[in-house]
Design an enzyme around this catalytic site. Structure first.
Site, PDB file in Angstrom:
ATOM      1  N   ASP A  80     -16.330 -41.039  -6.502  1.00  0.00           N
ATOM      2  CA  ASP A  80     -15.883 -42.662  -6.172  1.00  0.00           C
ATOM      3  C   ASP A  80     -17.329 -43.353  -5.915  1.00  0.00           C
ATOM      4  O   ASP A  80     -18.271 -42.518  -5.463  1.00  0.00           O
ATOM      5  CB  ASP A  80     -14.976 -42.713  -4.825  1.00  0.00           C
ATOM      6  CG  ASP A  80     -14.222 -43.695  -4.758  1.00  0.00           C
ATOM      7  OD1 ASP A  80     -14.553 -44.744  -5.674  1.00  0.00           O
ATOM      8  OD2 ASP A  80     -13.468 -44.011  -3.916  1.00  0.00           O
ATOM      9  N   ASP A 116     -16.180 -51.381  -7.752  1.00  0.00           N
ATOM     10  CA  ASP A 116     -15.364 -52.519  -7.878  1.00  0.00           C
ATOM     11  C   ASP A 116     -15.188 -52.826  -6.584  1.00  0.00           C
ATOM     12  O   ASP A 116     -15.474 -52.590  -5.573  1.00  0.00           O
ATOM     13  CB  ASP A 116     -13.937 -51.792  -8.444  1.00  0.00           C
ATOM     14  CG  ASP A 116     -13.291 -50.947  -7.681  1.00  0.00           C
ATOM     15  OD1 ASP A 116     -14.129 -49.985  -6.926  1.00  0.00           O
ATOM     16  OD2 ASP A 116     -12.202 -50.864  -7.578  1.00  0.00           O
ATOM     17  N   CYS A 157       8.376 -21.841   3.701  1.00  0.00           N
ATOM     18  CA  CYS A 157       7.451 -21.824   2.799  1.00  0.00           C
ATOM     19  C   CYS A 157       7.168 -20.667   2.529  1.00  0.00           C
ATOM     20  O   CYS A 157       7.150 -19.754   3.596  1.00  0.00           O
ATOM     21  CB  CYS A 157       6.213 -22.831   2.883  1.00  0.00           C
ATOM     22  SG  CYS A 157       5.013 -22.883   1.878  1.00  0.00           S
ATOM     23  N   CYS A 171       2.098 -18.973   4.879  1.00  0.00           N
ATOM     24  CA  CYS A 171       3.184 -19.019   5.651  1.00  0.00           C
ATOM     25  C   CYS A 171       3.867 -17.729   5.645  1.00  0.00           C
ATOM     26  O   CYS A 171       4.620 -17.503   6.555  1.00  0.00           O
ATOM     27  CB  CYS A 171       4.138 -20.294   5.056  1.00  0.00           C
ATOM     28  SG  CYS A 171       3.536 -21.984   5.206  1.00  0.00           S
TER      29      CYS A 171
END
Ligand code: ZN
Length: 507
Positions: A85, A120, A272, A277
């Site tokens: 970025d 930008d 999970c 987990c």
């Protein structure tokens, strides 16, 4: 061409994005990596979690290492593809940065980024109309200029789409950017909109950008990474995501699931089965030193994101993306609003959805929202515009859609046919939701014969049935068990014979 669409479902697609570090399968998410320090080593993101593409920040690299910075792969220790970025995000948050558009474009080439982003001017979620116009104008100007600064042809470039909530500006920006020499288009400024759970606006922004862009350009939804909303964005046509949420949430003790976020200290069990987990319980995690807990939570969060992405891709291959988004969007009322918003974009979904359902799996309908799905719209549109009543069928008899499928093998249909005997002038059609009117001779075709619905008779069918009656030119219309404009009601199956007799058959 750097992007090839392999499979489609709704407006979602499985794509192959060609970078100089290999071909990447989309939709995918790029974990956001800090070039200087990280909770999880970038190399692990690939080895352990299967992320072949990450995103890091060229502006931070420039500030930290200066113009003499090394290859970004060396800095991060990641040998997969890297997007950088440009510092525009810092500009949005902190209001000023210490570089310029040309310097940061050339710098990204120098550090061997695989996908660069121009500097930008982000619109943000709170801009006035005037500010938004200015950001779009300036973003476009910089985009055009940046093309002249490029030297390395093997690098991909992202041209962001700004405009924020102002859809006409998003449209204009996407149209202009789509005409320029870019490879990927990030949709800017959704972060604040997503933080407000404003999925109505988000849906409109994505569809607006997609409609204006060439279809072969991948769309990247900037800053989106919660597993519960990824499928909705994919269904609208987003191909790439990036997110720091896995790490930010972890820092804050937040545990992601596909259906929302939980606070670790409020949990009793870990629902999970990721490698983190299965080996631990909540107390184990809570008792750990903060840094260590953060690392493990970030890992769990990444496993959940990676699993959701695999599930989304598989549902595109299977043709069950609609079912997938319906189940995800029912986990939060705001997300559900976003799903309902698709009713405003039925034509867009229908246009992009592949005509042929490869798997021919039955469709599931839960309520009227399920009726937004393209198969229903496509069927209704065809019945309205292309279907003509069969020759010699002067009288229409509408009977309710039975539970059994195909309809023409049902008890009620057989009974009605028996009563009608050898009368050739009566056309039996079925009425009900989700499909409206189904002529008996079509009832064995897909998907009319393969769906499960909890809607029952519903109420949407009336509109389709009235339009059918008004446009198909039957001499006389009867409906069994309902009242409907343009039709005479027959109260029971037994009455069919006497009602039709009164009419005087053609014999
Ligand atoms: Zn887990």
């Amino acid at each position: 061409m750097c992007f090839e669409v392999k499979e489609r479902d709704l407006a979602g697609r499985i794509g192959a994005l060609r970078t100089r570090r290999g071909v990447l399968e989309t939709p995918t998410l790029m974990p956001v990596v800090n070039p200087v320090k990280n909770t999880i080593r970038p190399a692990e993101l690939k080895e352990e979690f299967g992320f072949n593409l990450i995103i890091t920040n060229a502006y931070i690299i420039l500030k930290h290492y200066g113009m003499e910075a090394k290859d970004v792969h060396e800095i991060t220790g990641f040998d997969g593809a890297i997007m950088t970025d440009s510092g525009a995000y810092q500009l949005l948050i902190y209001g000023g940065i210490d570089t310029n558009p040309e310097e940061i474009v050339r710098f990204q080439e120098r550090i061997r980024s695989d996908i660069g982003v121009i500097l930008d001017l982000p619109t943000g979620g709170f801009a006035t109309r005037e500010e938004a116009e200015q950001t779009v104008r300036e973003t476009i100007r910089r985009a055009k200029e940046s093309i002249l600064w490029r030297e390395d042809e093997t690098m991909l470039w992202a041209g962001p789409i700004q405009g924020g909530r102002y859809l006409d500006l998003v449209e204009e920006c996407a149209r202009v950017m789509g005409g320029l020499d870019f490879h990927i288009h990030p949709l800017g400024s959704p972060t604040q909109i997503m933080e407000e759970y404003d999925y109505l606006t988000l849906v409109d922004m994505i569809v607006t950008a997609k409609r204006a862009l060439p279809p072969e350009r991948p769309l990247h939804l900037f800053g989106a990474g919660h597993p519960m909303m990824l499928s909705l964005a994919v269904a609208l046509g987003c191909d790439l995501f990036d997110s720091a949420a896995y790490a930010l949430f972890a820092k804050d003790g937040r545990y992601m699931t596909e259906s929302g976020t939980m606070r670790l200290e409020e949990m009793e069990e870990l629902p999970c089965s990721c490698p983190i987990c299965v080996k631990r319980n909540v107390e184990d995690l809570v008792d750990l030193p903060k840094e260590e807990r953060k690392g493990l939570l970030a890992r769990h969060n990444l496993y959940v994101v990676a699993k959701e992405l695999r599930g989304i891709r598989e549902s595109i291959r299977e043709g069950t993306l609609w079912e997938h988004i319906e189940s995800r969007c029912r986990t939060h009322p705001k997300l559900y609003q976003g799903l309902k918003r698709l009713s405003e974009h039925k034509g867009y979904l229908e246009y992009n959805d592949p005509m042929v359902n490869k798997v021919m799996r039955g469709l599931f309908f839960y309520d009227e929202v399920s009726m937004i799905r393209p198969e229903v719209c496509r069927y209704k549109e065809r019945i309205a515009s292309r279907y003509g009543r069969p020759k010699g069928k002067e009288i229409l008899l509408l009977i309710p859609m039975p539970e059994e499928k195909p309809f023409n093998k049902s008890k009620i249909y057989k009974l009605v046919k028996k009563i009608l005997g050898d009368r050739e002038d009566v056309h039996v059609c079925f009425y009900g939701d989700p499909f409206g009117v189904v002529p008996s001779e079509l009832s064995e075709t897909f998907p009319l014969s393969q769906f499960e619905s909890a809607i029952g008779l519903g109420k949407v069918w009336r509109e389709s049935a009235e339009a059918f009656i008004a446009s198909k030119g039957y001499r006389e219309v009867f409906i069994l068990g309902e009242r409907l404009k343009g039709a005479k009601t027959i109260n029971s199956v037994e009455e069919i014979q006497s009602c039709l007799k009164l009419l005087g058959a053609t014999d």
